[in-house]
Each structure stands twice: as C-alpha cells, then as structure tokens.
Design an enzyme around this catalytic site. Structure first.
Site, PDB file in Angstrom:
ATOM      1  CB  SER A 173      -0.952  -0.041   1.194  1.00 55.72           C
ATOM      2  OG  SER A 173      -1.937   0.954   1.110  1.00 55.72           O
ATOM      3  CG  ASP A 224      -2.735   4.044  -1.391  1.00 51.21           C
ATOM      4  OD1 ASP A 224      -3.488   3.951  -2.382  1.00 51.21           O
ATOM      5  OD2 ASP A 224      -2.845   3.299  -0.394  1.00 51.21           O
ATOM      6  CG  ASP A 242      -3.019  -0.641  -2.397  1.00 48.92           C
ATOM      7  OD1 ASP A 242      -2.935   0.517  -1.946  1.00 48.92           O
ATOM      8  OD2 ASP A 242      -3.665  -1.534  -1.819  1.00 48.92           O
ATOM      9  CG  ASP A 291      -6.154   0.751  -0.678  1.00 53.32           C
ATOM     10  OD1 ASP A 291      -5.300   1.663  -0.658  1.00 53.32           O
ATOM     11  OD2 ASP A 291      -6.188  -0.177   0.162  1.00 53.32           O
TER      12      ASP A 291
END
Length: 552
Positions: free
Chosen positions: A195, A342, A344, A346
């Site tokens: 992440s 960010d 990834d 999400d």
C-alpha cells in the site's frame, strides 16, 4: 434474536424469521427474486445463501449479519465453510494481510507456501464442499515495487503446484483485484502490495470470493501451514499433497480482466469530463497507467505526475501520503481538481482548485450529500473512524446525516457497514468505501464520484466541501510502562471524562492505545490549538503523575 435461538442453523433461523414476520415461502422467494425451491434448500440447510442474499435477509428482517450467521461460518460460492473460532489471534496476517520487509519477514518461501495453502484449501472438499477433482481459480495482481514480481511468481507457483489455475493481472490496483474476483467468480484473489509503505516493504493481501478481505479463520489456517502445524490442518505427512500429472495447475496472463475493470470504472460516470482539467499523482504505483486511461476516456484534460515507476520510487515523496508537491502542481497549472493515490490505489486524497488538500473526511461529506440527494444513503448514516474530525460530524448533522465511528482501519469500517447495511464509510487517509459500487476502498472510483458531483452541481470542489469546518487537532503519543493499566486507571479516566465535559460540543478528547507498541495516544480537537495543547497537557500530567510514563 432471543438467546434460545442462538444454536439454530442458518436455515432454521431463516425459517424462524419468516414465520415470526408472517411471510410465506412463496412471498419471501418473490421478494428475494429466487425460486421457492432455492429457498427450501436454504431452510433445509442443503445449501447456504450467498452473502448478497444474507444481506438482503438482514435488511428485510432488521437483524445483523452476526445474528444470522455465526462468525466462524464463511459462505463460499453458496456453501458454508466452518472455520476456527472468531477470537483466534493471527501472527503474520494483520488487518491488511501479511506485511513486512521483503526478504525479511516476508520472503519468496513464505509466499510460495501461501500459494500452496490457497490451492489446497480451495480444492479441499472439507472446506468448499466441491467435488474431489475441483480445480480452484485464483487471480493475482501486484503493485510496482521491485519485490512484487518475485512474490507474485512465488504465490503463483505454490498455488499451481497444489492444483489451482492461476490468472495474472500483472501490475494493477487492489480494488481491481477485488472487482475481478467477484465479477469472474474466482475462489480468491491475491494482491501483492504494501500500500502506502516504502518500496522495501511488501505484503500479501488475500481477497475472498466476494471481493472482501479474507476471513480471520482462513488466515489462521494459512498460518498453521506456515508454522508447520499439520495437526490443525488435519493432514497426514510432512506437507500438503502436491498435484500430479494433469492435475497440476496452469498459470496464465489475464490482462483482459484489468481492462474489464477499467471499462467498469468508465461506465459509472454519467457526465463527460471534457470541461475538467484534472491532475493525477499516481505515486509511481499500481495506478500509473490505469488512472490516466480512465480519465482520458472520460474526456478530461489530464495532467499527471509520479507515473514513472522503477521499482524503488513507489510512494517516494509522492501520492496521497506526500501531498505537498502535488498541491503546488494543481495550483500552478490552474487545474480544476487533483487526485492523489497511494501505492495500490485504494486511497484517494483530493486537491481543490486553490491547491488546498481535501482529505477523506471532507470527501465523505461530499459523497454523503450526493448519495442522500440521490436517495441511496441507507439509514442516512456514514461510517467513519475515531480519528475523523468533529467538524465532519457537525457538517453531516446539518444535512440530516448521522455518523457512527469504528476503530481505525478500513476493515473495521467495512465490517460496521456490513453489519448495519450502511453504504458509505471511510477514513481521513482517503480509504473511501462506496458499497453500491465496490467492496473495498477504491481511489479511482472515489475520484470519479467527486468529479461527477462537481459536474452535477456545477460547483468547485472548494465550495462543495466548505460546510466542513475542521477543528484544530493535536495528537500526542506517550510511551508507557503498561498501556492496558493506563486505559483501566480510574484517575486517568476521570480526568479524561472531565475534559470531555468541558469541551462539550466544541470538539472532543480521545484516549486510545497502540495495537503494536507500548504507547497510548491522546488526541484533542477544540476551537484553538492553544486549548488543544492545554487539554493534552492536563491528561498527560495525570498519566505521568500515576507513574506510567517511560523516561523521555
């Protein structure tokens, strides 16, 4: 439900609720848009309802999911899996998967074993009630950090050697994996990402067949395998069985799935964005190609930075956790709005036309307004965490929306949404869950919905979020000898309650303990920074006087 009903099976509970509410089988089947024969199978416990139908039943009968399904029961593709007790503790898997420094706590050997476990678990009739020769389908995505490639292939090799067919999405976002798992009926999905963490960290997120984070019970069984605990897995020998000959799994390219996700995002927009100049900061991460493709397809003029990943620069002074340079970029280029993701994707943090940051709290307000106006904001309630600003709560009340809080973590936000049937929730950090469209935080979905609201209302972003008057907030972390003792100390708690009474409607005080360190955190929101610091000191001084503070 009453205590005497707790021991019922799910089928018995459905029958009981139907009879208590004076609804016939035919009537309930019609409401749920299923056949009466299917409902009979549920009530006879021949087959369990899917999670979507469980949610409909909960909403219809006004019960929580906990009342209808035991916490150690998972519904996988319409069948029930009994898992270890819900209160088990996991060693490696936290609230966001197995995360650690690459080739330290998380290495290719462990990744391979996780793949081995997943292939075995989802082909095991004991857990899935599938036929003996069932071949599970697993889809894998990854972000751009260097170690993601190593870990992706290790998981894939392990799963295939246990008999699973593996499809590779390659570099993609966490929400795209969640979408494809649901849409294309995979047994589970895996996302290789850490992440917003730096490049040298990585993680393995496992996503269940409903596009949600894996159940704790399955994570517990995976850890049993990692630890060599074959007794818990009830297998003989020194390892899981390997697939042989034609039963060995395949590993294939599945970039078409990623393209379908892009198509899905584009389909959600109702307006052309050709009038908007949109800035994107993709953090040199998973959204580096997808985000530009989506917004250009919607007609926007796209200005993009941090879209040249090299395996080492993911999140490096970029993206939603390092917003300062992007704010300047939006202002200097006179853009209408900017969206920062960010690693990834999400999360999404927005920047308005003046270069001012619009965090997750303000995004929640904007989306609550939008969904309420569209009459789809279930129970007129938004789910946030204990860290969301009191200014959000006040602004929501002014438009007739309630806010409930959970502990920090998007997993806890989603669980509360599922329990109560809420459709909107999120965190200050930009994890926003819009359950009408997704089962996880989705940065690009959030960005699209913000742009849609700007176009629908013909207003700037700064104007749309202006009713949220953020209270100054001060957070102090205190290293202590015993965090549990601090949280139970009557003198400390009395001072805490005294200050909350003084603050009244002008903010709040919060005392909470760290989940991983010997630390308690004091947070105060109030009308001025001076008052925040004054209240912080008063709580801190009591903790220190009681002898809990470690030498600083």
């Amino acid at each position: 439900m009453q205590n005497e009903e707790i021991g019922m099976t799910i089928g018995e509970k459905i029958t009981h609720l139907r009879i208590v509410n004076n609804i016939s089988q035919e009537e309930l089947a019609a409401i749920l848009k299923i056949s009466r024969q299917s409902l009979s199978k549920w009530e006879n416990d021949d087959v369990s309802p899917s999670l979507d139908k469980v949610r409909e039943l909960c909403s219809l009968f006004k019960v929580s999911a906990d009342e209808l399904i035991d916490d150690n029961i998972v519904i996988h593709k319409g069948r029930r899996i009994e898992l270890p007790d819900e209160n088990i503790k996991t060693k490696y898997f936290g609230t966001d998967g197995f995360r650690g420094e690459a080739n330290e706590s998380l290495n290719s050997d462990r990744a391979y074993k996780i793949g081995r476990f997943l292939g075995w678990f989802y082909s095991n009739p004991k857990y899935t009630m599938q036929k003996e020769d069932y071949r599970p389908k697993i889809v894998i995505g990854k972000d751009t950090r260097r170690s993601s490639y190593m870990l992706e292939y290790a998981v894939a090799a392990g799963a295939a050697s246990s008999g699973a067919d593996v499809e590779l999405l390659h570099v993609t976002t966490t929400p795209s994996v969640s979408y494809i798992v649901r849409q294309d009926c995979f047994d589970c999905g895996v996302m290789i990402t850490a992440s917003h963490n730096p490049f040298y960290d990585n993680g393995i997120k496992i996503i269940n067949s409903h596009g949600e984070k894996i159940e704790d019970g399955i994570a517990y069984l995976a850890e049993a395998y990692l630890e060599g605990d074959f007794k818990t897995l009830e297998i003989e020998g020194e390892d899981l069985p390997f697939a042989k000959r034609e039963n060995i799994g395949t590993i294939n390219d599945y970039s078409s799935g990623r393209n379908r996700y892009i198509g899905y995002l584009i389909s959600l927009a109702k307006h052309s964005m050709k009038k908007l100049k949109i800035g994107l900061d993709t953090a040199n991460g998973a959204a580096w190609m997808i985000a530009k493709s989506v917004f250009e397809a919607l007609g926007a003029q796209v200005f993009i930075i941090n879209n040249k990943p090299n395996g080492l620069n993911i999140n490096l002074n970029a993206g939603s956790t390092h917003i300062q340079e992007f704010s300047k970029f939006v202002e200097q280029n006179k853009l209408d709005v900017g969206f920062a993701f960010d690693g990834d994707a999400d999360r999404c943090i927005a920047v308005d036309e003046n270069g001012k940051v619009v965090d997750g709290d303000k995004i929640l307000y904007l989306l609550a307004n939008k969904l309420k106006r569209e009459d789809v904001l279930e129970k007129d309630t938004v789910v946030a965490t204990v860290m969301s600003n009191s200014g959000l709560e006040k602004a929501l009340k002014q438009i007739g929306v309630e806010m409930v809080r959970t502990q920090v973590g998007d997993r806890f936000v989603f669980e509360k949404m599922m329990e109560e049937g809420y459709v909107l929730g999120g965190e200050q950090s930009g994890h926003i869950i819009i359950r009408k469209y997704a089962t996880t935080g989705d940065g690009m979905l959030t960005a699209i919905m913000i742009a849609e609201e700007m176009l629908e209302q013909k207003e700037t972003l700064s104007k749309l979020v202006s009713p949220v008057k953020v209270f100054p907030q001060v957070l102090k972390s205190v290293r202590v000898t015993d965090k549990n003792a601090v949280m139970d100390d009557k003198v400390v708690l009395a001072r805490f309650e005294e200050i909350n009474k003084e603050i009244s409607d002008n903010g709040r005080a919060l005392l909470r303990q760290s989940g991983t360190e010997p630390v308690v955190r004091i947070m105060v929101e109030n009308s001025t920074l001076e008052k925040c610091n004054e209240y912080i000191d008063r709580i801190y001084n009591v903790i220190k006087k009681r002898g809990y503070v470690l030498s600083e």
